[in-house]
Design an enzyme around this catalytic site. Sequence first.
Site, PDB file in Angstrom:
ATOM      1  N   GLU A   1      67.398  20.096  35.895  1.00  0.00           N
ATOM      2  CA  GLU A   1      67.955  19.814  37.227  1.00  0.00           C
ATOM      3  C   GLU A   1      67.103  18.748  37.946  1.00  0.00           C
ATOM      4  OE1 GLU A   1      68.601  23.438  39.590  1.00  0.00           O
ATOM      5  OE2 GLU A   1      67.656  22.403  41.271  1.00  0.00           O
TER       6      GLU A   1
ATOM      7  N   ASN B   1      65.597  47.489  51.027  1.00  0.00           N
ATOM      8  CA  ASN B   1      64.748  46.346  51.383  1.00  0.00           C
ATOM      9  C   ASN B   1      63.498  46.876  52.069  1.00  0.00           C
ATOM     10  OD1 ASN B   1      64.649  43.313  51.504  1.00  0.00           O
ATOM     11  ND2 ASN B   1      64.284  43.784  53.674  1.00  0.00           N
TER      12      ASN B   1
ATOM     13  N   LYS C   1      65.831  29.742  32.285  1.00  0.00           N
ATOM     14  CA  LYS C   1      66.051  29.391  33.699  1.00  0.00           C
ATOM     15  C   LYS C   1      65.043  28.313  34.128  1.00  0.00           C
ATOM     16  CE  LYS C   1      67.463  29.623  38.021  1.00  0.00           C
ATOM     17  NZ  LYS C   1      66.482  29.284  38.976  1.00  0.00           N
TER      18      LYS C   1
ATOM     19  N   SER D   1      71.060  31.203  38.631  1.00  0.00           N
ATOM     20  CA  SER D   1      71.136  29.868  39.222  1.00  0.00           C
ATOM     21  C   SER D   1      72.425  29.686  40.002  1.00  0.00           C
ATOM     22  CB  SER D   1      71.067  28.788  38.142  1.00  0.00           C
ATOM     23  OG  SER D   1      71.210  27.522  38.757  1.00  0.00           O
TER      24      SER D   1
ATOM     25  N   VAL E   1      63.179  39.863  44.992  1.00  0.00           N
ATOM     26  CA  VAL E   1      62.162  39.562  45.992  1.00  0.00           C
ATOM     27  C   VAL E   1      61.428  38.290  45.605  1.00  0.00           C
ATOM     28  CG1 VAL E   1      61.877  42.008  46.584  1.00  0.00           C
ATOM     29  CG2 VAL E   1      60.328  40.952  44.919  1.00  0.00           C
TER      30      VAL E   1
ATOM     31  N   GLY F   1      69.411  38.288  47.292  1.00  0.00           N
ATOM     32  CA  GLY F   1      69.712  39.690  47.013  1.00  0.00           C
ATOM     33  C   GLY F   1      70.937  40.163  47.774  1.00  0.00           C
TER      34      GLY F   1
ATOM     35  N   GLY G   1      71.976  29.139  43.667  1.00  0.00           N
ATOM     36  CA  GLY G   1      71.628  29.302  45.070  1.00  0.00           C
ATOM     37  C   GLY G   1      72.419  30.426  45.710  1.00  0.00           C
TER      38      GLY G   1
ATOM     39  N   VAL H   1      68.389  36.213  51.301  1.00  0.00           N
ATOM     40  CA  VAL H   1      69.655  35.512  51.042  1.00  0.00           C
ATOM     41  C   VAL H   1      70.220  35.760  49.636  1.00  0.00           C
ATOM     42  CG1 VAL H   1      68.444  33.364  50.486  1.00  0.00           C
ATOM     43  CG2 VAL H   1      70.774  33.280  51.263  1.00  0.00           C
TER      44      VAL H   1
ATOM     45  N   ARG I   1      58.573  13.167  42.464  1.00  0.00           N
ATOM     46  CA  ARG I   1      58.546  13.949  43.705  1.00  0.00           C
ATOM     47  C   ARG I   1      57.132  13.989  44.271  1.00  0.00           C
ATOM     48  NH1 ARG I   1      62.639  19.149  43.647  1.00  0.00           N
ATOM     49  NH2 ARG I   1      64.317  18.181  42.468  1.00  0.00           N
TER      50      ARG I   1
ATOM     51  N   HIS J   1      66.178  25.073  32.690  1.00  0.00           N
ATOM     52  CA  HIS J   1      67.355  24.673  33.480  1.00  0.00           C
ATOM     53  C   HIS J   1      66.893  23.928  34.738  1.00  0.00           C
ATOM     54  CE1 HIS J   1      69.815  25.387  37.051  1.00  0.00           C
ATOM     55  NE2 HIS J   1      70.866  25.308  36.280  1.00  0.00           N
ATOM     56  N   ASN J   2      65.919  24.489  35.425  1.00  0.00           N
ATOM     57  CA  ASN J   2      65.443  23.849  36.658  1.00  0.00           C
ATOM     58  C   ASN J   2      64.759  22.515  36.365  1.00  0.00           C
ATOM     59  OD1 ASN J   2      66.352  26.241  37.731  1.00  0.00           O
ATOM     60  ND2 ASN J   2      64.626  26.502  39.104  1.00  0.00           N
TER      61      ASN J   2
ATOM     62  N   ASN K   1      62.757  34.179  40.496  1.00  0.00           N
ATOM     63  CA  ASN K   1      62.338  33.040  39.666  1.00  0.00           C
ATOM     64  C   ASN K   1      60.958  33.299  39.093  1.00  0.00           C
ATOM     65  OD1 ASN K   1      64.378  31.195  39.483  1.00  0.00           O
ATOM     66  ND2 ASN K   1      63.827  30.130  41.378  1.00  0.00           N
TER      67      ASN K   1
HETATM   68  P1  NBP Z   1      62.579  35.250  49.159  1.00  0.00           P
HETATM   69  O1  NBP Z   1      62.012  34.625  47.933  1.00  0.00           O
HETATM   70  O2  NBP Z   1      62.398  34.557  50.452  1.00  0.00           O
HETATM   71  O3  NBP Z   1      61.950  36.734  49.287  1.00  0.00           O
HETATM   72  C1  NBP Z   1      62.255  37.538  50.396  1.00  0.00           C
HETATM   73  C2  NBP Z   1      62.426  38.959  49.948  1.00  0.00           C
HETATM   74  O4  NBP Z   1      61.230  39.445  49.302  1.00  0.00           O
HETATM   75  C3  NBP Z   1      62.670  39.884  51.151  1.00  0.00           C
HETATM   76  O5  NBP Z   1      63.594  40.865  50.771  1.00  0.00           O
HETATM   77  C4  NBP Z   1      61.283  40.460  51.372  1.00  0.00           C
HETATM   78  O6  NBP Z   1      61.306  41.694  52.056  1.00  0.00           O
HETATM   79  C5  NBP Z   1      60.841  40.666  49.971  1.00  0.00           C
HETATM   80  N1  NBP Z   1      59.402  40.911  49.816  1.00  0.00           N
HETATM   81  C6  NBP Z   1      58.339  40.089  49.983  1.00  0.00           C
HETATM   82 BR1  NBP Z   1      58.446  38.382  50.583  1.00  0.00          BR
HETATM   83  N2  NBP Z   1      57.164  40.671  49.730  1.00  0.00           N
HETATM   84  C7  NBP Z   1      57.480  41.923  49.369  1.00  0.00           C
HETATM   85  C8  NBP Z   1      56.700  43.030  48.986  1.00  0.00           C
HETATM   86  N3  NBP Z   1      55.373  42.935  48.867  1.00  0.00           N
HETATM   87  N4  NBP Z   1      57.331  44.194  48.721  1.00  0.00           N
HETATM   88  C9  NBP Z   1      58.655  44.300  48.815  1.00  0.00           C
HETATM   89  N5  NBP Z   1      59.477  43.270  49.158  1.00  0.00           N
HETATM   90  C10 NBP Z   1      58.883  42.100  49.443  1.00  0.00           C
HETATM   91  O7  NBP Z   1      64.125  35.590  48.965  1.00  0.00           O
HETATM   92  P2  NBP Z   1      65.314  34.732  48.297  1.00  0.00           P
HETATM   93  O8  NBP Z   1      65.291  33.312  48.719  1.00  0.00           O
HETATM   94  O9  NBP Z   1      66.521  35.553  48.507  1.00  0.00           O
HETATM   95  O10 NBP Z   1      64.961  34.739  46.742  1.00  0.00           O
HETATM   96  C11 NBP Z   1      64.806  35.943  46.008  1.00  0.00           C
HETATM   97  C12 NBP Z   1      64.375  35.598  44.605  1.00  0.00           C
HETATM   98  O11 NBP Z   1      65.405  34.829  43.980  1.00  0.00           O
HETATM   99  C13 NBP Z   1      63.113  34.744  44.533  1.00  0.00           C
HETATM  100  O12 NBP Z   1      62.351  35.127  43.425  1.00  0.00           O
HETATM  101  C14 NBP Z   1      63.632  33.349  44.339  1.00  0.00           C
HETATM  102  O13 NBP Z   1      62.723  32.504  43.695  1.00  0.00           O
HETATM  103  C15 NBP Z   1      64.864  33.611  43.489  1.00  0.00           C
HETATM  104  N6  NBP Z   1      65.905  32.589  43.570  1.00  0.00           N
HETATM  105  C16 NBP Z   1      66.197  31.997  44.740  1.00  0.00           C
HETATM  106  C17 NBP Z   1      67.202  31.031  44.800  1.00  0.00           C
HETATM  107  C18 NBP Z   1      67.557  30.387  46.105  1.00  0.00           C
HETATM  108  O14 NBP Z   1      68.393  29.465  46.081  1.00  0.00           O
HETATM  109  N7  NBP Z   1      67.008  30.840  47.229  1.00  0.00           N
HETATM  110  C19 NBP Z   1      67.899  30.712  43.653  1.00  0.00           C
HETATM  111  C20 NBP Z   1      67.606  31.355  42.468  1.00  0.00           C
HETATM  112  C21 NBP Z   1      66.597  32.304  42.439  1.00  0.00           C
HETATM  113  P3  NBP Z   1      61.223  41.740  53.676  1.00  0.00           P
HETATM  114  O15 NBP Z   1      62.618  41.499  54.171  1.00  0.00           O
HETATM  115  O16 NBP Z   1      60.726  43.100  53.969  1.00  0.00           O
HETATM  116  O17 NBP Z   1      60.264  40.658  54.087  1.00  0.00           O
END
Ligand code: NBP
Length: 480
Positions: free
Chosen positions: A193, A34, A186, A130, A76, A16, A132, A14, A291, A189-190, A104
Amino acid sequence: MSTSAQIGVTGLAVMGRNLARNFARNGYTVALHNRTVSKTHELVENFGDEGDFIAAETAKEFVEALERPRRLVIMVKAGGPTDAVIEEFAPLLEPGDMIIDGGNAHFADTRRREKALREQGIHFVGMGVSGGEEGALHGPSIMPGGPRESYDSLGPMLEKISAKAASDGAPCVTHVGPDGAGHFVKMVHNGIEYADMQLIGEAYQLLRDVAGYSPAQIADIFRTWNTGRLDSYLIEITAEVLAHVDAATGKPFVDVVVDQAEQKGTGRWTVQIALDLGVPVSGIAEAVFARSLSGHADLRAASRGLAGPKPTALSDAEAAAFADRVEQALYASKIVSYTQGFHEIQAGSDEYGWDIDLGAVSSIWRGGCIIRAAFLDRIRAAYDARADLPSLLSDETFAREIAEAQDDWREVIIAATRDGVAVPGFSAALAYYDALRAERLPAALTQGQRDFFGAHTYRRVDREGAFHTLWGGDRSEVTE
Ligand code: NBP
């Protein structure tokens, strides 16, 4: 394969995916990659008309699609997956290329990765993001760390895709500092939050349990607050959540949700690191503990019958007056949370030599991120007026506002205690405020105890040096 992408994104879940679309919508050609190739093609199929994308199936194709010096964003899952991706790509890169980790990550991991990649001539940028998934797509608050020269080439792109502050249109991104500085900021920040959300939760609970308002009435109160100095994204969405009615039962939505809050870890890191740095972030800590307490369902069930006070009923006029007091208590406690968070950033900056500009940090949180608020304009103004402000509480405006709020703040905590409503965030904030302004603290007694049982020595108010009292003997004093 074309070699014209200005930026590449690997990790198309989501965050990326939306970040890649944001770059493309702003006119950049974006290389996509990916681990699971189908996600890359899905993105192009669904959103290919939004801009120029180059879909790569292999790491080699991805790297070859990027113009030099290469800018490669990793989005990732934080931790092992980030290391795995770096190991996969680093051997394919050349000196001067840039790896940007937008996940993160823990700042200590970022420091380790930056050092290792620097030895290979690769610039590593630990970038906090930040806001989402909506922020990633429409403009997040971005906190990049890493080498200054990397920002010269990356910064303009980030400034384009970032959120813009509502009050002056400034981009919500700045070069935070070297190596782990961006991810550290960051993290805090969290943590802030977490504290903001806890304080809002306590305000809600007080309005419900002490003042006797319904969720819908409280939603209206929050909407009113959102037109004043508490104007913020979190207050706005709180009103939405409280006004929401569950379609299945017709009950307020908030009454059908299990009251056990979850966490992903950055709030906990903020407290752990604060302990290491010796910074009292009691408001953030109480938010993390609140929490975790909520999640102890069995313990809560076993304790539910314990004695509590009889609730007091308030008249309509009293309830309305109480709501005004809660607004004062919430605002004062919020000032304290930010005071503590900025203290932690200053301490991290001192410890690691990052030279972080606190005013710039408050500035880039004004848009895009979860804690965006009109309030951050006031913090910006405080640091503009005095860049070396020892604490936000030293700012004249904040000090005056707390002076005006403090009677109500105290009354609210008295009412909460009287009626048995837990307000750990409000109470911790007030305790911090009172301890900081105290002429004398019981720490003097603590030092006496420590000297008594462990000969730890103490310092005196009237003479230099370390002293020890011979407690078991004639109680005479010796110097060390
Ligand atoms: P996720 O944290 O759920 O990670 C999923 C991604 O990681 C997919 O592209 C997956 O590939 C890839 N991946 C994994 Br899992 N293991 C891997 C590996 N060994 N080699 C290569 N790729 C791998 O995704 P997200 O929620 O989009 O968050 C991405 C980052 O952004 C995280 O670090 C998160 O903490 C940070 N973040 C998230 C938010 C939020 O609101 N969600 C906000 C701010 C920062 P695949 O498709 O092949 O499984």
